[in-house]
Design an enzyme around this catalytic site. Structure first.
Site, PDB file in Angstrom:
ATOM      1  N   HIS A 148       1.782   0.000  -4.654  1.00 31.46           N
ATOM      2  CA  HIS A 148       2.783  -0.491  -5.567  1.00 31.46           C
ATOM      3  C   HIS A 148       3.803  -1.440  -4.462  1.00 31.46           C
ATOM      4  O   HIS A 148       5.059  -1.546  -4.661  1.00 31.46           O
ATOM      5  CB  HIS A 148       3.958   0.575  -5.867  1.00 31.46           C
ATOM      6  CG  HIS A 148       3.130   1.483  -6.945  1.00 31.46           C
ATOM      7  ND1 HIS A 148       2.873   1.628  -8.134  1.00 31.46           N
ATOM      8  CD2 HIS A 148       2.534   3.049  -6.429  1.00 31.46           C
ATOM      9  CE1 HIS A 148       2.248   2.616  -8.894  1.00 31.46           C
ATOM     10  NE2 HIS A 148       2.007   3.387  -7.566  1.00 31.46           N
ATOM     11  N   GLU A 158       0.743  -3.979  -7.217  1.00 34.03           N
ATOM     12  CA  GLU A 158       0.298  -3.507  -8.422  1.00 34.03           C
ATOM     13  C   GLU A 158      -1.097  -4.623  -8.982  1.00 34.03           C
ATOM     14  O   GLU A 158      -0.811  -5.638  -9.048  1.00 34.03           O
ATOM     15  CB  GLU A 158       0.926  -3.323  -9.153  1.00 34.03           C
ATOM     16  CG  GLU A 158       1.963  -2.001  -8.805  1.00 34.03           C
ATOM     17  CD  GLU A 158       2.879  -1.497 -10.040  1.00 34.03           C
ATOM     18  OE1 GLU A 158       3.118  -2.513 -11.057  1.00 34.03           O
ATOM     19  OE2 GLU A 158       3.614  -0.464  -9.882  1.00 34.03           O
ATOM     20  N   GLY A 198       0.339  10.044  -8.032  1.00 45.16           N
ATOM     21  CA  GLY A 198       1.589  11.111  -8.479  1.00 45.16           C
ATOM     22  C   GLY A 198       2.332  11.224  -7.287  1.00 45.16           C
ATOM     23  O   GLY A 198       2.721  10.047  -6.848  1.00 45.16           O
ATOM     24  N   SER A 213      -3.117   4.913  -5.991  1.00 47.08           N
ATOM     25  CA  SER A 213      -1.645   5.205  -5.341  1.00 47.08           C
ATOM     26  C   SER A 213      -1.642   6.186  -4.475  1.00 47.08           C
ATOM     27  O   SER A 213      -2.100   6.112  -3.425  1.00 47.08           O
ATOM     28  CB  SER A 213      -1.030   5.579  -6.862  1.00 47.08           C
ATOM     29  OG  SER A 213       0.589   5.384  -6.373  1.00 47.08           O
ATOM     30  N   ALA A 214      -1.173   7.513  -4.643  1.00 43.66           N
ATOM     31  CA  ALA A 214      -0.816   8.716  -3.901  1.00 43.66           C
ATOM     32  C   ALA A 214      -2.384   8.627  -3.126  1.00 43.66           C
ATOM     33  O   ALA A 214      -2.751   9.085  -2.129  1.00 43.66           O
ATOM     34  CB  ALA A 214      -0.531   9.602  -4.215  1.00 43.66           C
TER      35      ALA A 214
HETATM   36 CA   LIG Z   1       3.814   7.973  -6.491  1.00 43.89          CA
END
Ligand SMILES: [Ca+2]
Ligand SMILES: [Ca+2]
Lengths: 254, 254
Positions: A160, A199, A90, A123-124
């Site tokens: 990413h 990714e 997020g 991700s985060a």
């Molecule tokens: Ca993000």
């Protein structure tokens, strides 16, 4: 000190796969090794915690795990009792700020590094496993009290990670330029090496062994050296040892 | 209070143009209106201030202006004496941190809003003209003491605004998704409207009149409304009036 068990995903979504599906067997193997039955989910990178929990729960249920949302309990007690932690993606700033606001930064760190509970980040959630969030791609939509994060590994991550597009007419900095800018900071700014996870990359840390897995190569930015391609199945354990955070780390854990 | 004179560029570089060339006549007209002969250049968004000054100086010299680097003087004295200020692009976090470290944030604000000196910003220099840097694209490579910025206008800017690429397989958030995430923050976080300036956009603010010029349309994100396309020559003066910062602004300037 127990050895950390980490599974760090570049992202939850990969082209051609359902949510988290590309990493399904990685996640299951990782959790099974520690005999986990319930995962504590941390949805703080999103605004709507309940909606996020609803999205994640059926995926883990299908694999045979229960999921609890940290926001449905006293967060400190939830972390203390957790068998395993999954921190979803997020906005990295919102995630880190909320971890600080809920006073669970040091506690998660302690549970993972001393308690040895498995940590999955996406991700985060992978950004905050690093010493700092200096290499997130997210917009700084909220102001955390620090950019220092969980410091479960001694190098930063760019999730990413995206290759420069040679056909683009856009003049904004490429991801590579942004990371190199970071490494050009003058010495008064402590900087870290950066692992760019494309990714589909997954970084597996089992004690003092780190291996790159998944379905995409990574790109490694060691400060002062040209960027290197890191093929799948590479052993990256050397990144876990020498680092500028060693002293700081020892102080925190003493 | 004198009325602000601002020229806010999305970027210095635009495909098919030399450095700052696409905005040459805009910049010259803007400076000539105020009878400026010397521009104070702020290179704090870059690590190498001298190299950046060397790049900018010949461009402004060609147009008939002298350039001084803020880093070659006492920064506070330099701002006090400045006839006009140009804040260049680079890394927004490094820029804002250095502005705070050199203690010129309030002073620049005062010189522009009360003294009426012309302010030109490009990219990061445009981000810091806004109330906050919440909508920069840059990596948070250093930690500024606040995300609050010069607050010369009452809305935020996303420079280098980039449209979603429908052919991309990349699953990182698009620029639009990132801005909408910002606008979805719960009420305890004060957020601003965001003007997305595509490369080649220039926003001209002359007192209480704001006009979009340049060579590309902009995209406006008013919180709670669908994003709108803003064509060239649009009058955006309404954005200068009502805003969540009004009270704060009045307090600071009293
Ligand atoms: Ca993000
Ligand atoms: Ca920039």
């Amino acid at each position: 000190m127990s050895k950390p068990h980490l599974l760090l995903l570049s992202s939850s979504k990969v082209h051609g796969y359902e949510f988290l599906e590309y990493a399904a067997s990685d996640i299951k193997n990782f959790l099974n090794k520690s005999g986990v039955s319930t995962v504590l989910f941390v949805p703080y990178a999103a605004v709507d915690h309940d909606a996020y929990l609803k999205k994640v729960t059926p995926v883990f249920n299908k694999w045979g795990y229960q999921v609890e949302g940290i926001h449905n309990n006293n967060p400190i007690e939830a972390v203390k009792k957790a068998e395993a932690i999954f921190v979803g993606g997020g906005n990295t700033f919102l995630l880190l700020k909320t971890l600080y606001d809920k006073q669970v930064v040091n506690l998660i760190r302690e549970r993972v590094l001393k308690g040895g509970i498995p940590y999955i980040g996406s991700s985060a959630g992978t950004n905050v496993a690093a010493p700092t969030i200096h290499n997130t791609n997210d917009m700084p939509i909220v102001y955390p009290q620090s950019f220092s994060a969980l410091n479960l590994i001694p190098f930063n991550i760019n999730p990413h990670y995206l290759d420069p597009d040679s056909t683009s007419k856009h003049k904004g900095e490429t991801r590579e330029e942004r990371i190199l800018q970071y490494h050009e900071l003058p010495p008064e700014y402590p900087v870290h090496h950066v692992l760019g996870l494309r990714e589909g990359c997954t970084l597996h840390v089992d004690g003092d062994v780190a291996i790159l897995k998944g379905i995409a190569n990574a790109r490694l930015f060691l400060r002062g050296k040209p960027p290197q391609e890191i093929p799948l199945e590479s052993n990256l354990s050397h990144l876990l040892t020498k680092n500028i955070c060693v002293e700081q780390e020892l102080q925190i854990l003493q």
